[in-house]
Design an enzyme around this catalytic site. Structure first.
Site, mmCIF file in Angstrom:
data_model
loop_
_atom_site.group_PDB
_atom_site.id
_atom_site.type_symbol
_atom_site.label_atom_id
_atom_site.label_comp_id
_atom_site.label_asym_id
_atom_site.label_seq_id
_atom_site.Cartn_x
_atom_site.Cartn_y
_atom_site.Cartn_z
ATOM 1 N N ARG A 21 0.826 -1.220 0.000
ATOM 2 C CA ARG A 21 0.000 0.000 0.000
ATOM 3 C C ARG A 21 0.861 1.273 0.000
ATOM 4 O O ARG A 21 0.522 2.255 0.667
ATOM 5 C CB ARG A 21 -0.944 0.029 1.213
ATOM 6 C CG ARG A 21 -1.946 -1.107 1.266
ATOM 7 C CD ARG A 21 -3.064 -0.884 0.268
ATOM 8 N NE ARG A 21 -4.193 -1.745 0.516
ATOM 9 C CZ ARG A 21 -5.334 -1.335 1.057
ATOM 10 N NH1 ARG A 21 -5.501 -0.099 1.404
ATOM 11 N NH2 ARG A 21 -6.321 -2.184 1.239
ATOM 12 N N ARG A 25 -2.825 7.031 1.527
ATOM 13 C CA ARG A 25 -3.196 8.192 2.334
ATOM 14 C C ARG A 25 -2.111 8.774 3.221
ATOM 15 O O ARG A 25 -2.216 9.903 3.663
ATOM 16 C CB ARG A 25 -4.422 7.827 3.189
ATOM 17 C CG ARG A 25 -5.682 7.752 2.370
ATOM 18 C CD ARG A 25 -6.813 7.112 3.133
ATOM 19 N NE ARG A 25 -6.548 5.694 3.323
ATOM 20 C CZ ARG A 25 -7.381 4.851 3.915
ATOM 21 N NH1 ARG A 25 -8.505 5.289 4.414
ATOM 22 N NH2 ARG A 25 -7.078 3.573 4.029
ATOM 23 N N ARG A 34 -6.118 12.975 -4.553
ATOM 24 C CA ARG A 34 -7.385 12.319 -4.228
ATOM 25 C C ARG A 34 -8.484 13.360 -4.025
ATOM 26 O O ARG A 34 -9.601 13.210 -4.497
ATOM 27 C CB ARG A 34 -7.180 11.471 -2.969
ATOM 28 C CG ARG A 34 -8.407 10.926 -2.302
ATOM 29 C CD ARG A 34 -8.784 9.571 -2.858
ATOM 30 N NE ARG A 34 -9.641 8.847 -1.925
ATOM 31 C CZ ARG A 34 -10.924 9.112 -1.711
ATOM 32 N NH1 ARG A 34 -11.500 10.109 -2.344
ATOM 33 N NH2 ARG A 34 -11.626 8.401 -0.853
ATOM 34 N N ASP A 71 -7.456 -1.387 -7.167
ATOM 35 C CA ASP A 71 -7.973 -2.058 -5.981
ATOM 36 C C ASP A 71 -8.398 -3.467 -6.353
ATOM 37 O O ASP A 71 -8.692 -3.736 -7.524
ATOM 38 C CB ASP A 71 -9.168 -1.296 -5.389
ATOM 39 C CG ASP A 71 -9.413 -1.729 -3.954
ATOM 40 O OD1 ASP A 71 -8.674 -1.296 -3.058
ATOM 41 O OD2 ASP A 71 -10.325 -2.547 -3.738
ATOM 42 N N TYR A 147 -16.085 -9.782 0.007
ATOM 43 C CA TYR A 147 -16.717 -8.465 -0.196
ATOM 44 C C TYR A 147 -17.988 -8.586 -1.042
ATOM 45 O O TYR A 147 -18.965 -7.889 -0.798
ATOM 46 C CB TYR A 147 -15.740 -7.500 -0.875
ATOM 47 C CG TYR A 147 -14.583 -7.085 0.007
ATOM 48 C CD1 TYR A 147 -14.716 -6.033 0.910
ATOM 49 C CD2 TYR A 147 -13.367 -7.747 -0.055
ATOM 50 C CE1 TYR A 147 -13.664 -5.645 1.721
ATOM 51 C CE2 TYR A 147 -12.304 -7.368 0.759
ATOM 52 C CZ TYR A 147 -12.459 -6.326 1.644
ATOM 53 O OH TYR A 147 -11.422 -5.949 2.449
HETATM 54 O O1 1CP Z 1 0.317 1.237 -3.412
HETATM 55 C C1 1CP Z 1 -0.599 0.434 -3.274
HETATM 56 O O2 1CP Z 1 -0.419 -0.707 -2.788
HETATM 57 C C2 1CP Z 1 -1.961 0.903 -3.655
HETATM 58 C C3 1CP Z 1 -2.789 -0.020 -4.499
HETATM 59 C C4 1CP Z 1 -3.800 -0.829 -3.685
HETATM 60 C C5 1CP Z 1 -3.788 -2.215 -3.454
HETATM 61 C C6 1CP Z 1 -2.684 -3.199 -3.842
HETATM 62 C C7 1CP Z 1 -5.000 -0.324 -3.102
HETATM 63 C C8 1CP Z 1 -5.391 1.081 -3.072
HETATM 64 N N1 1CP Z 1 -5.720 -1.383 -2.623
HETATM 65 C C9 1CP Z 1 -5.011 -2.538 -2.801
HETATM 66 C C10 1CP Z 1 -5.402 -3.915 -2.477
HETATM 67 C C11 1CP Z 1 -6.540 -4.138 -1.541
HETATM 68 N N2 1CP Z 1 -7.753 -3.484 -1.466
HETATM 69 C C12 1CP Z 1 -6.569 -5.211 -0.606
HETATM 70 C C13 1CP Z 1 -5.469 -6.234 -0.457
HETATM 71 C C14 1CP Z 1 -4.299 -5.678 0.302
HETATM 72 C C15 1CP Z 1 -4.523 -5.526 1.791
HETATM 73 O O3 1CP Z 1 -4.911 -6.488 2.437
HETATM 74 O O4 1CP Z 1 -4.261 -4.416 2.283
HETATM 75 C C16 1CP Z 1 -7.800 -5.163 0.081
HETATM 76 C C17 1CP Z 1 -8.283 -6.078 1.172
HETATM 77 C C18 1CP Z 1 -8.545 -4.067 -0.473
HETATM 78 C C19 1CP Z 1 -9.925 -3.648 -0.134
HETATM 79 C C20 1CP Z 1 -9.944 -2.225 0.287
HETATM 80 N N3 1CP Z 1 -9.882 -1.160 -0.572
HETATM 81 C C21 1CP Z 1 -9.886 -1.699 1.599
HETATM 82 C C22 1CP Z 1 -9.852 -2.524 2.902
HETATM 83 C C23 1CP Z 1 -11.209 -2.566 3.503
HETATM 84 C C24 1CP Z 1 -11.317 -3.557 4.633
HETATM 85 O O5 1CP Z 1 -12.174 -4.451 4.516
HETATM 86 O O6 1CP Z 1 -10.542 -3.458 5.601
HETATM 87 C C25 1CP Z 1 -9.860 -0.288 1.516
HETATM 88 C C26 1CP Z 1 -9.837 0.721 2.631
HETATM 89 C C27 1CP Z 1 -9.839 0.024 0.123
HETATM 90 C C28 1CP Z 1 -9.724 1.384 -0.487
HETATM 91 C C29 1CP Z 1 -8.353 1.704 -0.938
HETATM 92 N N4 1CP Z 1 -7.626 0.928 -1.832
HETATM 93 C C30 1CP Z 1 -6.427 1.529 -2.106
HETATM 94 C C31 1CP Z 1 -6.390 2.771 -1.349
HETATM 95 C C32 1CP Z 1 -5.271 3.779 -1.390
HETATM 96 C C33 1CP Z 1 -7.595 2.860 -0.629
HETATM 97 C C34 1CP Z 1 -8.019 4.018 0.258
HETATM 98 C C35 1CP Z 1 -8.941 4.849 -0.564
HETATM 99 C C36 1CP Z 1 -8.959 6.290 -0.166
HETATM 100 O O7 1CP Z 1 -8.164 7.087 -0.705
HETATM 101 O O8 1CP Z 1 -9.830 6.640 0.639
#
Ligand code: 1CP
Length: 342
Positions: A21, A25, A34, A71, A147
């Protein structure tokens, strides 16, 4: 590319590092873009902006690999599930999958509607320094299914586990659909220029030990077999989070195993290092201060000395992390592992 060399167990002058990640943020540049673009999905779907965000941590941190900014939920979104990201709630699907009828509504070949992802991969690869790798990714079928069935993130996994135990045939049908689409989705990322692929099984630990192979790992193997047969030169990383008791059973056609922060790295090394490169597993909370970073880097570099290793956190970086400390971490890993490898 030092990252790819490490994936394929070739000797490297120092340990490559990237941060799970790493675009997100905690970076002021990310927050600014963003806010300008508005929604997270719009950011993912704009090739120009997604390229910029993917490259932000490369330029600032000097990590050895970039990961596509997207994502794991964009694929089910393309399959017809209405996705939004709500402040303080995370991802939400307005129309979760609840029965066999809903499965019939899922769009076939949704991967064909994700050209924006492939265009972003191509655009990033064109701008990225030749010495740095680009990682494409998808969620594991099981993790994405959680999900799709729950409609959002969950602490209990109540709905999907009711399905799993009362209607396993429904679960397998959904997992098979996701496996097929994920294969082709990742293949297109490879064709667009990804050097490595990572499959995130972030909710592996929601499954009991005895059900993990059947409902998750088996499907990841199907994807990795498909990709490795056609693209043996593309590095493949699996990240089964929180399943330490399953480690001895990890076996298949892939190159790297992501180790989460809850697992003993010595144990993972002794169990898996003869076959796989390990990636991980610093606790993201240890980014707290230079002292906690120094201690973590020394410990991890020492444990993995002489073995193929990619330094990373054992899960995603937190939004509260200080960018200058993350930069310090990258410098220390390069420096201390460089000395250790001599
Ligand atoms: O640099 C990077 O790694 C960014 C690319 C990236 C990746 C590889 C994002 C951006 N999301 C992911 C994968 C992802 N998304 C996973 C697998 C990795 C992990 O376990 O952390 C999962 C479970 C998600 C689902 C997801 N998307 C969540 C988690 C929710 C939960 O159930 O806990 C969230 C908060 C998101 C939104 C998201 N995805 C990525 C970002 C930067 C964000 C935040 C969005 C924002 O700006 O508000």
């Amino acid at each position: 590319m030092i990252f790819i060399d490490a994936c394929f167990k070739k000797p490297t002058d120092y340990t490559p590092i990237w941060i799970m990640r790493q675009a997100g943020r905690y970076m002021p540049e990310y927050r600014a873009l963003r806010a300008e673009v508005g929604s997270f999905l719009d950011l993912c779907k704009s090739v120009k902006h997604a390229t910029e965000v993917t490259l932000q941590p490369i330029n600032y941190l000097n990590v050895d690999a970039a990961i596509l900014f997207s994502d794991i939920l964009t694929l089910p979104n393309a399959m017809g599930l209405d996705l939004s990201f709500e402040a303080n709630k995370g991802p939400v699907f307005a129309n979760p999958v609840q029965n066999e009828k809903d499965l019939l509504k899922l769009k076939n070949n949704a991967f064909k509607d994700m050209q924006y992802v492939y265009d972003t991969v191509q655009s990033v690869r064109g701008k990225l320094d030749k010495s740095k790798a680009l990682i494409g990714f998808a969620g594991s079928p099981w993790t994405v299914a959680t999900y799709m069935v729950e409609g959002s993130g969950t602490k209990t996994f109540y709905n999907i586990k009711q399905k799993l135990y009362t209607d396993p045939s429904f679960m397998h049908k959904l997992l098979e659909i996701l496996t097929e689409q994920t294969k082709f989705y990742l293949e297109e990322q490879i064709k667009a220029g990804a050097d490595a692929i990572m499959i995130f099984d972030s909710w592996a630990n929601a499954l009991p030990y005895e059900d993990y192979y059947e409902f998750s790992f088996k499907y990841m193997l199907e994807i990795s077999n498909y990709l490795k047969e056609k693209y043996p030169h593309i590095a493949l990383i699996l990240f089964p989070k929180g399943v330490s008791s399953f480690l001895p059973q990890i076996n298949g056609n892939f190159d790297v195993v992501g180790i989460d922060w809850s697992i003993s790295l010595e144990y993972a090394r002794d169990t898996l290092s003869h076959k796989y490169t390990l990636q991980g597993n610093m606790d993201p909370s240890k980014i707290h201060s230079k002292e906690t970073i120094d201690e973590a880097v020394e410990r991890i570099v020492d444990i993995m000395k002489g073995k193929s290793h990619i330094f990373n956190f054992g899960h995603g970086i937190m939004p509260t992390a200080k960018p200058e400390l993350v930069k310090y971490l990258v410098e220390q890993v390069h420096k201390k592992s460089g000395i250790a490898s001599r």
